[in-house]
Design an enzyme around this catalytic site. Structure first.
Site, PDB file in Angstrom:
ATOM      1  CB  SER A 204      -0.961  -0.031   1.191  1.00 48.19           C
ATOM      2  OG  SER A 204      -1.955   0.956   1.059  1.00 48.19           O
ATOM      3  CG  ASP A 271     -17.074 -18.379  -9.425  1.00 48.59           C
ATOM      4  OD1 ASP A 271     -15.865 -18.602  -9.598  1.00 48.59           O
ATOM      5  OD2 ASP A 271     -17.715 -18.843  -8.476  1.00 48.59           O
ATOM      6  CG  ASP A 274     -11.460 -19.961 -12.765  1.00 47.54           C
ATOM      7  OD1 ASP A 274     -12.683 -20.229 -12.767  1.00 47.54           O
ATOM      8  OD2 ASP A 274     -10.791 -19.891 -11.707  1.00 47.54           O
ATOM      9  CG  ASP A 278     -12.968 -20.510  -7.112  1.00 48.23           C
ATOM     10  OD1 ASP A 278     -13.544 -19.646  -7.811  1.00 48.23           O
ATOM     11  OD2 ASP A 278     -11.726 -20.650  -7.100  1.00 48.23           O
ATOM     12  CB  VAL A 280     -12.220 -16.525  -6.762  1.00 48.19           C
ATOM     13  CG1 VAL A 280     -11.073 -15.674  -7.300  1.00 48.19           C
ATOM     14  CG2 VAL A 280     -12.138 -16.608  -5.241  1.00 48.19           C
ATOM     15  CG  ASP A 434      -6.524  -3.225  -3.458  1.00 49.53           C
ATOM     16  OD1 ASP A 434      -7.259  -2.514  -2.747  1.00 49.53           O
ATOM     17  OD2 ASP A 434      -5.283  -3.216  -3.365  1.00 49.53           O
ATOM     18  CG  HIS A 470      -5.494  -2.560   0.308  1.00 50.48           C
ATOM     19  ND1 HIS A 470      -4.792  -2.156  -0.812  1.00 50.48           N
ATOM     20  CD2 HIS A 470      -4.974  -1.851   1.348  1.00 50.48           C
ATOM     21  CE1 HIS A 470      -3.913  -1.234  -0.467  1.00 50.48           C
ATOM     22  NE2 HIS A 470      -4.000  -1.038   0.839  1.00 50.48           N
TER      23      HIS A 470
END
Length: 538
Positions: A204, A271, A274, A278, A280, A434, A470
């Protein structure tokens, strides 16, 4: 290596007339390893005001996921003994007082020095990171940059509109160099021999500081770890307020439950790109989620009956579209002034609204750092309300920030070809989810650096972690022990192409994963999704 040692030695010894007295190279007495009464330190253009030290024995090593990104805490000892040194100094004529905090392990020094970055408006991380690093044998240092934790009340001099440029320069760059010069010198005096390697570690603000170190002070470091860096500082600090400007101008602020509905809808739509569902989004660049697809739908905001249902409006969708696309060069334009947030980011955190009653009468909260920076450094009026910025004011502030402060703290110079000459390695990771610093900010910088040197990966490698928030957190693969990855690259020539990571699913299941080097992305190839071998980078 020898060049860096020579340059660092020159930096330590230069301009001796600016300090109180000549340097004393006598090492600490081995029987009283924290005795600093007989030493003097030198750093360019500084006056040393005071040096204190205290021996700390059997200190419990702090634990926390934040540190796992840097070092594997599972292998750390339970207690550590170290010398806790504080150096207080000033730059003559600058009206500043800066403290450098140094942790020197009393046993098992690995002959390495770490400069540690900060967070937010603080130039130093919480100081319990010093015993963490001491437990692994590192001599390390942090600096307060001349101001209190997260405080920028010093922005203007007195009651005037004059910017306190010396303290801003301290925060932006000068104190970082000083910390490294003083910290390395203290380690050499303490152990009677110089550090063989020097590294920067931060995320950061600490990532921005690391990038500043790469851009201006690369000769002082063998390796720099700069995660989720707050680079393009002025674009970022104004740009992150864009969602609040949009809500103010449109007169709408979606409640947190509606923001969550947009986040969940985006994840549901993208989702599986890929090959694995999951929770993500691993391929945000391939996601074509349309916020307007939710218009007219009812969101259950209280878990009860119909009174708790809120219908998504076109204005809600417009706000989300602006958050994801970022501010255009002109209101309603198609080209981008600054980047937006990634699809799948937690919007209730990134956008941040609060409601007076039952998810109605909602208002924007803004981003805490923009809320502080804009009144103090741009409006130059502490009473200015950053939540009432119009489109016109936003664009004026954006241009003003770059004009007045890019030379100080912009940290946007993408020409890193000098890293090849100093033999310095630069390593970064940024989470695609993030919620504070848009990850596309780092990607844009990397692409600019790549355009200047087609062989950029010889010394700079970037890793983008899907579903990671983040500096860490979230259900995606969180990188671990990145300092050791950087060390292997610097010391053994083993350049990383994957980062070992741990993903924690919503139900608490932990799985081994790897983060791919940008621009590659992770794909599920089949098998046990808790094993890294079930994924590939392509």
């Amino acid at each position: 290596m020898f060049l860096r040692k020579a340059v660092a030695s020159l930096a330590i010894c230069a301009l001796a007339s600016t300090v109180n007295s000549a340097s004393n190279s006598t090492a600490f007495d081995s029987n009283t390893p924290c005795d600093v009464s007989a030493i003097e330190l030198l750093a360019p253009q500084t006056t040393i005001l005071n040096i204190t030290a205290k021996r700390i024995d059997n200190y419990p090593v702090p634990q926390g996921p934040y540190y796992d990104v840097f070092v594997p805490l599972s292998s750390a000892p339970s207690n550590v003994s170290f010398c806790n040194v504080t150096v207080t100094y000033t730059h003559p004529g600058w009206d500043d007082t800066i403290q450098v905090f140094v942790g020197l392990p009393l046993q098992g020094w690995n002959r390495k020095f770490l400069a540690l970055g900060g967070s937010g408006f603080s130039t130093n991380a919480p100081l319990d990171i010093l015993p963490v690093m001491a437990s692994f044998g590192y001599a390390s240092a942090a600096t307060d940059g001349g101001h209190l934790w997260q405080d920028i009340s010093w922005a203007l001099k007195g009651n005037s509109s004059l910017v306190n440029y010396p303290l801003l320069v301290d925060m932006a760059s000068e104190s970082l160099k000083d910390m490294t010069v003083l910290g390395r010198q203290l380690a050499e005096l303490h152990y009677g021999e110089p550090a063989e390697r020097a590294y920067w570690v931060g995320c950061s603000q600490g990532g921005r500081q690391g990038m500043m170190a790469a851009q201006r002070y690369a000769h002082l470091y063998d390796g720099i770890l700069a995660n989720a860096p707050a680079i393009r500082w002025n674009d970022l600090l104004v740009g992150m307020q864009w969602q609040s400007v949009t809500m103010y101008e449109t007169g709408t602020a979606p409640p947190p439950c509606v923001l969550d509905a947009f986040t969940n809808a985006a994840i549901a739509a993208c989702d599986g790109l890929d090959g694995l569902e999951d929770g993500v989004i691993s391929l945000p660049g391939s996601c074509s989620f349309d916020p307007y697809s939710l218009v007219g739908e009812s969101v259950n905001c209280g878990g009860g009956g119909g009174a708790d249902k809120i219908k998504v409006t076109g204005k809600d969708a417009f706000v989300i579209q602006q958050v994801l696309s970022g501010p255009p060069t002109t209101p309603g334009g198609n080209s981008s002034l600054f980047v937006g947030y990634s699809v799948g980011t937690n919007l209730s955190t990134a956008v941040s609204t609060s409601c007076a009653d039952n998810n109605r009468n909602c208002t924007a909260n803004g981003v805490i750092f923009a809320n502080e920076w804009i009144p103090k450094f741009l409006a130059k009026n502490y009473a200015f309300n950053p939540l009432t910025i119009t489109y016109d004011q936003f664009y004026r502030f954006f241009a003003q920030a770059k004009r007045e402060y890019d030379w100080v703290i912009g940290t946007a110079d993408a020409d890193l070809r000098h890293l090849r000459l100093s033999d310095t390695k630069l390593l970064s990771f940024h989470g695609f989810a993030d919620e504070l610093i848009p990850p596309a900010n780092t990607v844009r910088y990397y692409r600019e650096a790549l355009a200047l040197d087609a062989n950029l990966t010889d010394y700079y490698r970037l890793f983008m972690a899907p579903g990671v928030m983040h500096c860490g957190g979230g259900q995606g693969p969180n990188p671990t022990a990145m300092l050791h990855v950087l060390e292997r690259w610097v010391e053994n020539g083993t350049a990383p192409t994957r980062l070992d990571a741990v993903a924690t699913a919503a139900n608490g299941t932990r799985g081994e994963r790897q983060v791919c080097m940008y621009p590659e992305s992770s794909r599920y190839t089949g098998g046990d999704p808790t094993l890294a071998s079930s994924f590939t980078c392509s």
